[in-house]
Write an enzyme that holds these catalytic residues in place. Structure first.
Site, PDB file in Angstrom:
ATOM      1  N   LYS A 166     -32.902 -11.894 -26.514  1.00  0.00           N
ATOM      2  CA  LYS A 166     -31.908 -11.555 -27.533  1.00  0.00           C
ATOM      3  C   LYS A 166     -31.199 -10.236 -27.232  1.00  0.00           C
ATOM      4  CE  LYS A 166     -33.481 -14.604 -31.076  1.00  0.00           C
ATOM      5  NZ  LYS A 166     -34.725 -15.186 -30.530  1.00  0.00           N
TER       6      LYS A 166
HETATM    7  C1  PLP Z   1     -34.968 -16.519 -30.550  1.00  0.00           C
HETATM    8  C2  PLP Z   1     -35.883 -16.999 -29.491  1.00  0.00           C
HETATM    9  C3  PLP Z   1     -35.843 -18.323 -29.044  1.00  0.00           C
HETATM   10  C4  PLP Z   1     -34.941 -19.358 -29.659  1.00  0.00           C
HETATM   11  O1  PLP Z   1     -33.591 -19.067 -29.444  1.00  0.00           O
HETATM   12  P1  PLP Z   1     -32.461 -19.798 -30.308  1.00  0.00           P
HETATM   13  O2  PLP Z   1     -31.188 -19.176 -29.898  1.00  0.00           O
HETATM   14  O3  PLP Z   1     -32.810 -19.527 -31.744  1.00  0.00           O
HETATM   15  O4  PLP Z   1     -32.536 -21.231 -29.987  1.00  0.00           O
HETATM   16  C5  PLP Z   1     -36.674 -18.684 -27.993  1.00  0.00           C
HETATM   17  N1  PLP Z   1     -37.529 -17.801 -27.434  1.00  0.00           N
HETATM   18  C6  PLP Z   1     -37.604 -16.523 -27.830  1.00  0.00           C
HETATM   19  C7  PLP Z   1     -38.576 -15.612 -27.176  1.00  0.00           C
HETATM   20  C8  PLP Z   1     -36.780 -16.072 -28.865  1.00  0.00           C
HETATM   21  O5  PLP Z   1     -36.847 -14.796 -29.249  1.00  0.00           O
END
Ligand code: PLP
Length: 466
Positions: free
Chosen positions: A112
């Site tokens: 993220k």
């Molecule tokens: C947020 C997250 C996901 C999922 O991502 P999306 O964009 O919500 O599909 C997968 N793995 C990790 C480690 C995350 O932080």
């Protein structure tokens, strides 16, 4: 480039207004009015660029001149200068036709950061340029919170409040969010699940009077800028793999919760990147697996799993895909979403399901399978997967044809999820940045999952100044 709502009731707006709007005011999601098309020659020309240069090329299609070249380049440099790896998102070959795209080299060790470092700097740029107040409100299943706080802390004119489900995030995630001692940061731990938090946020944003009074801004992946920043690494991965291997197309396996990251991959494909299948990897919260395999989108029972950042039942970005599945017909999207609200499910036609299955494959990974995959890759290849990435790898094994190249997105560093790693009887040493969190004091308020109570806390925390 203009932005429109999937439900068709928002006048066309430009990039910066789209970033500020977050969720569309008609309850839909913002999408570009046309997806830019990148030709094979243009792709070829991009293939040797550094991550930052590539990010500039991709992002500038969508910014469309609203930020000057110099300023946009600066913003991108600043955003990815915080990453610990010179390639930002390096690609690692694990075995023949199997690669891992490491997205966890940013400040909070999860993918993220790729989007939220960019969005944080973008908000800061907008605040400075236009003098608007920016109060950020977001819900997190764990990683977004830390990453968003890290993206904006210490930036002038920005306050942030993050809701997380109390006791349902990993220890390191909780520490990353709550050890930030800064009066501009408020952590609310709600007694409920991530879906409760996300619903509350959606409802507070839907209260337009409140939203306007406090200049509320979104940080969740409903914000198009996040999707945009994430499309870059699909291109980057493709170019890295094709440097050493002639490939026609490439599959991606993507650990998925809100459908944000995988939608970024879908967008890259629609822009002209030669993507074969997009493999949706979920855990036991498998609404997306069921949708892709059966054509029925219907939330199931919430389950806590080893991959908590994917413990999501209602995928907030799903409507973006639905919009394209329904041939960009916003009336049809509105009807379907209203039906979803009243009947609790969406059922697509046989023909639409064929299209869905041409775009995606899916596998819902169960707990033991997730741990077994971590153990297996650690023993065989000495690569330590975090439990989310492990779901991605398990789905790759299930859905990818051995003759095709597949890149699995590594969405987090294993140190963030030691609870799962310990269960595999594997000992890891934490990176220094994570180790030091354990000795810091925490700042958070535990609250009921109640809109009025949360609104009261926000009124105290946010400023209304212009
Ligand atoms: C947020 C997250 C996901 C999922 O991502 P999306 O964009 O919500 O599909 C997968 N793995 C990790 C480690 C995350 O932080």
């Amino acid at each position: 480039m203009k932005y429109i709502s999937t439900r068709g009731k928002v006048n066309e707006i430009g990039f910066i207004d789209a970033v500020l709007m977050g969720l569309a005011t008609d309850g839909g999601l913002l999408v570009p009015d046309k997806i830019p098309q990148i030709t094979a020659d243009e792709l070829q020309a991009m293939s040797q660029l550094s991550y930052q240069e590539l990010a500039y090329e991709i992002i500038s299609y969508y910014v469309d001149g609203e930020i000057s070249e110099i300023e946009l380049k600066e913003l991108i440099e600043k955003s990815y200068g915080t990453f610990r790896h010179s390639e930002v998102t390096p690609v690692v070959k694990v075995k023949d036709n199997m690669y891992i795209l490491e997205l966890f080299h940013g400040p909070t060790f999860a993918f993220k950061d790729v989007a939220l470092q960019f969005l944080g700097n973008l908000y800061s740029y907008i605040a400075k340029k236009t003098g608007v107040t920016i109060n950020i409100l977001g819900a997190t299943s764990g990683d977004t919170g830390a990453s968003a706080i890290e993206g904006v802390r210490g930036k002038e004119g920005i306050r942030i409040c993050i809701l997380h489900p109390h006791g349902k995030v990993s220890k390191v995630q909780e520490l990353q969010m709550t050890t930030v001692n800064d009066p501009t940061v408020l952590n609310l731990a709600i007694k409920g699940t991530f879906d409760d938090g996300q619903r509350i946020i959606k409802e507070i944003f839907a209260d337009l009077e409140f939203k306007d009074k406090y200049h509320l801004r979104a940080i969740n992946s409903i914000n198009f800028a996040r999707i945009l920043a994430q499309t870059v690494y699909y291109f980057y991965a493709y170019f890295q793999v094709s440097k050493n291997k002639k490939i026609k197309s490439i599959n991606f396996s993507v650990p998925t919760g809100n459908f944000g990251d995988i939608f970024a991959g879908y967008l890259a494909k629609r822009m002209g990147l030669p993507v074969g299948k997009l493999i949706v990897a979920t855990n036991e919260n498998n609404i997306l697996e069921r949708f892709i395999n059966e054509g029925v989108y219907k939330p199931g029972e919430f389950r806590s799993t080893y991959s908590p950042s994917m413990d999501i039942q209602v995928a907030s970005n799903f409507e973006r895909y639905l919009y394209y599945l329904l041939d960009e017909n916003s009336d049809a999207v509105t009807t379907v979403m209203e039906q979803f609200k009243s009947e609790g499910k969406i059922v697509v036609s046989k023909e639409q399901l064929r299209q869905v299955q041409a775009d995606f494959a899916a596998h819902g990974v169960h707990g033991e399978e997730c741990l077994d995959t971590i153990r297996k890759y650690h023993a065989k290849t000495n690569y330590l997967l975090d439990p989310h990435t492990s779901c991605g790898v398990a789905a790759y094994e299930q859905c990818n044809d051995a003759s095709e190249v597949c890149v699995t997105l590594a969405t987090a560093h294993p140190a963030k999820f030691n609870e799962a790693i310990e269960r595999c009887e594997i000992e890891q040493t934490y990176p220094e940045q994570i180790q030091q969190l354990f000795s810091k004091p925490q700042f958070l308020e535990v609250v009921e999952a109640d809109n009025a109570e949360i609104a009261r806390r926000l009124e105290k925390h946010f400023t209304t100044a212009e």
